[in-house]
Write a protein that holds these residues in place. Structure first.
Motif, PDB file in Angstrom:
ATOM      1  N   VAL A  61      -0.223-124.208 -28.324  1.00  0.00           N
ATOM      2  CA  VAL A  61       0.028-123.545 -27.043  1.00  0.00           C
ATOM      3  C   VAL A  61       0.334-122.064 -27.258  1.00  0.00           C
ATOM      4  O   VAL A  61      -0.167-121.202 -26.528  1.00  0.00           O
ATOM      5  CB  VAL A  61       1.188-124.235 -26.293  1.00  0.00           C
ATOM      6  N   ALA A  62       1.155-121.760 -28.249  1.00  0.00           N
ATOM      7  CA  ALA A  62       1.505-120.362 -28.524  1.00  0.00           C
ATOM      8  C   ALA A  62       0.278-119.543 -28.896  1.00  0.00           C
ATOM      9  O   ALA A  62       0.106-118.404 -28.434  1.00  0.00           O
ATOM     10  CB  ALA A  62       2.540-120.302 -29.651  1.00  0.00           C
ATOM     11  N   ARG A  63      -0.611-120.123 -29.722  1.00  0.00           N
ATOM     12  CA  ARG A  63      -1.848-119.418 -30.075  1.00  0.00           C
ATOM     13  C   ARG A  63      -2.697-119.142 -28.839  1.00  0.00           C
ATOM     14  O   ARG A  63      -3.299-118.072 -28.695  1.00  0.00           O
ATOM     15  CB  ARG A  63      -2.650-120.241 -31.084  1.00  0.00           C
ATOM     16  N   ILE A  78       7.198-120.815 -15.427  1.00  0.00           N
ATOM     17  CA  ILE A  78       6.842-122.224 -15.354  1.00  0.00           C
ATOM     18  C   ILE A  78       7.459-122.794 -14.086  1.00  0.00           C
ATOM     19  O   ILE A  78       8.670-122.731 -13.873  1.00  0.00           O
ATOM     20  CB  ILE A  78       7.240-123.016 -16.614  1.00  0.00           C
ATOM     21  N   TRP A  79       6.573-123.330 -13.239  1.00  0.00           N
ATOM     22  CA  TRP A  79       6.925-123.814 -11.896  1.00  0.00           C
ATOM     23  C   TRP A  79       6.501-125.267 -11.838  1.00  0.00           C
ATOM     24  O   TRP A  79       5.410-125.598 -11.404  1.00  0.00           O
ATOM     25  CB  TRP A  79       6.189-122.958 -10.880  1.00  0.00           C
ATOM     26  N   SER A  80       7.370-126.134 -12.339  1.00  0.00           N
ATOM     27  CA  SER A  80       6.951-127.513 -12.547  1.00  0.00           C
ATOM     28  C   SER A  80       8.149-128.443 -12.633  1.00  0.00           C
ATOM     29  O   SER A  80       9.214-128.045 -13.112  1.00  0.00           O
ATOM     30  CB  SER A  80       6.142-127.610 -13.856  1.00  0.00           C
ATOM     31  N   PRO A  81       7.966-129.691 -12.202  1.00  0.00           N
ATOM     32  CA  PRO A  81       9.002-130.696 -12.470  1.00  0.00           C
ATOM     33  C   PRO A  81       9.007-131.039 -13.953  1.00  0.00           C
ATOM     34  O   PRO A  81       8.178-130.533 -14.734  1.00  0.00           O
ATOM     35  CB  PRO A  81       8.559-131.891 -11.618  1.00  0.00           C
ATOM     36  N   ASN A  82       9.919-131.906 -14.372  1.00  0.00           N
ATOM     37  CA  ASN A  82      10.044-132.264 -15.783  1.00  0.00           C
ATOM     38  C   ASN A  82       8.774-132.914 -16.308  1.00  0.00           C
ATOM     39  O   ASN A  82       8.179-133.783 -15.656  1.00  0.00           O
ATOM     40  CB  ASN A  82      11.211-133.233 -15.989  1.00  0.00           C
ATOM     41  N   ILE A  87       8.415-128.501 -21.957  1.00  0.00           N
ATOM     42  CA  ILE A  87       9.081-128.217 -23.236  1.00  0.00           C
ATOM     43  C   ILE A  87       8.122-127.521 -24.201  1.00  0.00           C
ATOM     44  O   ILE A  87       8.523-126.614 -24.951  1.00  0.00           O
ATOM     45  CB  ILE A  87       9.653-129.517 -23.827  1.00  0.00           C
ATOM     46  N   LEU A  88       6.850-127.911 -24.189  1.00  0.00           N
ATOM     47  CA  LEU A  88       5.863-127.220 -25.029  1.00  0.00           C
ATOM     48  C   LEU A  88       5.778-125.747 -24.634  1.00  0.00           C
ATOM     49  O   LEU A  88       5.728-124.860 -25.500  1.00  0.00           O
ATOM     50  CB  LEU A  88       4.489-127.875 -24.886  1.00  0.00           C
ATOM     51  N   THR A  89       5.771-125.479 -23.334  1.00  0.00           N
ATOM     52  CA  THR A  89       5.690-124.099 -22.861  1.00  0.00           C
ATOM     53  C   THR A  89       6.931-123.309 -23.262  1.00  0.00           C
ATOM     54  O   THR A  89       6.846-122.145 -23.669  1.00  0.00           O
ATOM     55  CB  THR A  89       5.519-124.067 -21.331  1.00  0.00           C
TER      56      THR A  89
END
Length: 558
Positions: A61-63, A78-82, A87-89
């Motif tokens: 993801v970072a790459r 990040i605009w998201s539920p759990n 966590i990756l983001t």
């Protein structure tokens, strides 16, 4: 030091020094030391990662983020539920040297617009929809250019900084990149390890008036707070921490993920949004040893009709926090949920967040009736309305100082100066009292304090008393306008199933047990309370609703 000890001032000593780590170093250390140990599980997504696997996913993801063109210091929202991708983001943003902007998944168009503009987000990660939230539709409304936009060259007049929209899920959407595409976009990653004192995270406070404020937290702030919270819970590598609280909030992100990972423990996400049955099922199936929640969550779990069908014997510890913790509820959690080491934490977003925490070795009466003692490397003083430190046992506003205090409110110097004084003290707005042994009790908010005819009344004190009534499941006490006394006490009550009491029954229960001026003048019954996404009772909405229902106003009656 007798004179000092008589004052309401405490300072947290510790043999364990603060660590100068950034967020990504927490994951790298876990992957290096415990590569095969479970790091993250999201059973509702059928996903599970060892620390080594989690590290590899974060790298991809970072790459991808760097390959898009995001530069060090850029903001990514990040605009998201759990979900696992949250966590990756989070860790990928840290690895890529970005600033993570936590956007409440309950936000609608005007709130999202404010957050994106204030922080000048360059990228936004979001799902197409969740429950009644049509995220895609809201973005189409805010960004008319989206329908014809190139996913890698978004240009919008409304948000000049915004360049990339990254969509969670498998359904395509015009003008966006999928999260899966993002993970295949990059090939190599330049080293971007930030300084631990750099801002990493912007979290919006849920104020009751005015626009939200973006608390800017550093790597140093949240890594250390997460570590010491985990120490207070006695977390170990063998633990599995169930996290039903939202990740966008400090409770989920810091007290949950970072507290677990700094101790090589696993984070378990039971669902995308809180559901008491799913929490109970996940704890039983995954054999979780720790569980977090705000009081309303624990109440919902304890009162669920199927509660006794689940084996919760694996539980040992956890945290109840987020709002004042009723003593009766805490006792039931200890006894009925098999959580003898459960702790209570107190803090605020602006202090990363924890300043006080109970300890498993504290006497039970202290653990269920206070928020514990001062956290390591943190200072607190209790200050009266004249600005003087109060004697022990005398309430006042809580001021906090130390490593945990935020850097600032993002792009808001004036509001920063309102809460952080020249001495570096954060003015919390909370009312507390510290006893002779250093235990702190929260007695309310400065703004929630009811002033009736010159008497200062703590809503928390009345709530704790009403929790003793066998028919009362939950209660919120607020002040409503009164033409004679300025304010009157009103109690909004949720009753236990099968119980029926009247308003007068409640008042009669109070008479002779608490001072006459604390007896609620108004009593109303409700099926539910208005809550924030993180489970806090929105007392200002209860106050407004009751005032309207009772035809009360701030002005004296003619």
């Amino acid at each position: 030091m007798t004179a000092s000890e008589e004052r309401s001032y405490v300072s947290g000593a510790s043999a364990q020094p603060l660590v100068y780590w950034c967020v990504d170093e927490v994951l790298k250390a876990a992957a290096a030391q415990s590569p095969q140990r479970l790091g993250l599980a999201a059973p509702f997504q059928s996903l599970s990662f060892s620390f080594a696997e989690l590290d590899a996913e974060v790298e991809r993801v970072a790459r991808g983020l760097v390959a898009l063109g995001l530069e060090r210091g850029d903001r990514i929202g990040i605009w998201s539920p759990n979900c696992a991708e949250w966590i990756l983001t989070m860790f990928a943003a840290a690895r890529a040297g970005l600033v993570l902007v936590n956007i409440n998944p309950a936000y609608r168009t005007s709130e999202l617009e404010f957050a994106l503009r204030l922080t000048a987000c360059r990228a936004l990660v979001f799902p197409a929809r969740f429950k009644t939230s049509d995220y895609a539709g809201m973005l189409r409304t805010l960004i008319p250019e989206l329908a014809a936009a190139d996913p890698c060259r978004l240009a919008t007049a409304a948000f000049p900084a915004l360049r990339w929209l990254i969509l969670l899920g498998s359904h395509p959407m015009e003008g966006t990149l999928s999260f899966a595409q993002l993970k295949t976009a990059g090939e190599a990653l330049e080293k971007r390890t930030p300084d631990a004192d750099e801002i990493f995270n912007i979290q919006f406070t849920s104020g009751t008036t005015g626009t939200p404020k973006g608390a800017a937290l550093t790597h140093f702030n949240i890594v250390n707070n997460g570590f010491f919270v985990g120490e207070g819970m006695r977390l170990q590598a063998e633990d599995k921490l169930c996290i039903p609280v939202p990740l966008y909030h400090c409770f989920g992100m810091v007290l949950g993920v970072l507290a677990a990972m700094t101790h090589r423990a696993a984070s378990v996400l039971p669902s995308d949004a809180f559901d008491p049955l799913t929490v109970l099922d996940t704890v039983a199936r995954e054999r979780c040893t720790a569980l977090h929640g705000v009081p309303t969550m624990f109440i919902a779990e304890l009162e669920h009709p199927l509660f006794k069908e689940f084996d919760l014997s694996s539980l040992r510890t956890g945290i109840m926090a987020g709002s004042p913790c009723p003593t009766a509820v805490m006792r039931r959690v200890v006894e009925e949920m098999h959580m003898p080491e459960v702790t209570i934490c107190y803090g605020m977003t602006e202090t990363s967040p924890v300043s006080f925490q109970t300890h498993p070795d504290d006497p039970l009466d202290r653990r269920v009736s206070t928020v514990g003692r001062i956290h390591p490397h943190v200072q607190v003083k209790i200050v009266d309305s004249a600005g003087h430190i109060t004697p022990r046992g005398v309430p006042g506003e809580i001021f906090t100082r130390g490593y945990s205090v935020m850097r600032c409110y993002w792009n808001d110097e004036a509001r920063t100066r309102e809460v952080i004084d020249a001495g570096g003290w954060m003015h919390t707005g909370d009312l507390g009292v510290i006893d002779d042994q250093g235990y702190c009790n929260i007695v309310g908010r400065v703004k929630d304090m009811i002033i009736r005819g010159g008497e200062n009344i703590s809503p928390r004190e009345i709530e704790e008393f009403l929790y003793r009534h066998p028919a009362v499941l939950d209660v919120a006490v607020v002040g409503v306008p009164d033409h004679k006394f300025g304010e009157a006490v009103a109690a909004c009550i949720r009753l236990r199933p099968g119980h029926a009491v009247t308003e007068e029954d409640i008042r009669e229960y109070c008479r002779g047990q608490i001072a006459h001026y604390k007896v609620p003048r108004y009593v109303r019954f409700a099926e539910s309370f208005p809550l924030t996404v993180s489970g806090k009772v929105q007392k200002f909405l209860i106050r407004e609703s009751l005032s309207a229902e009772l035809h009360l106003s701030e002005e004296p009656h003619a």
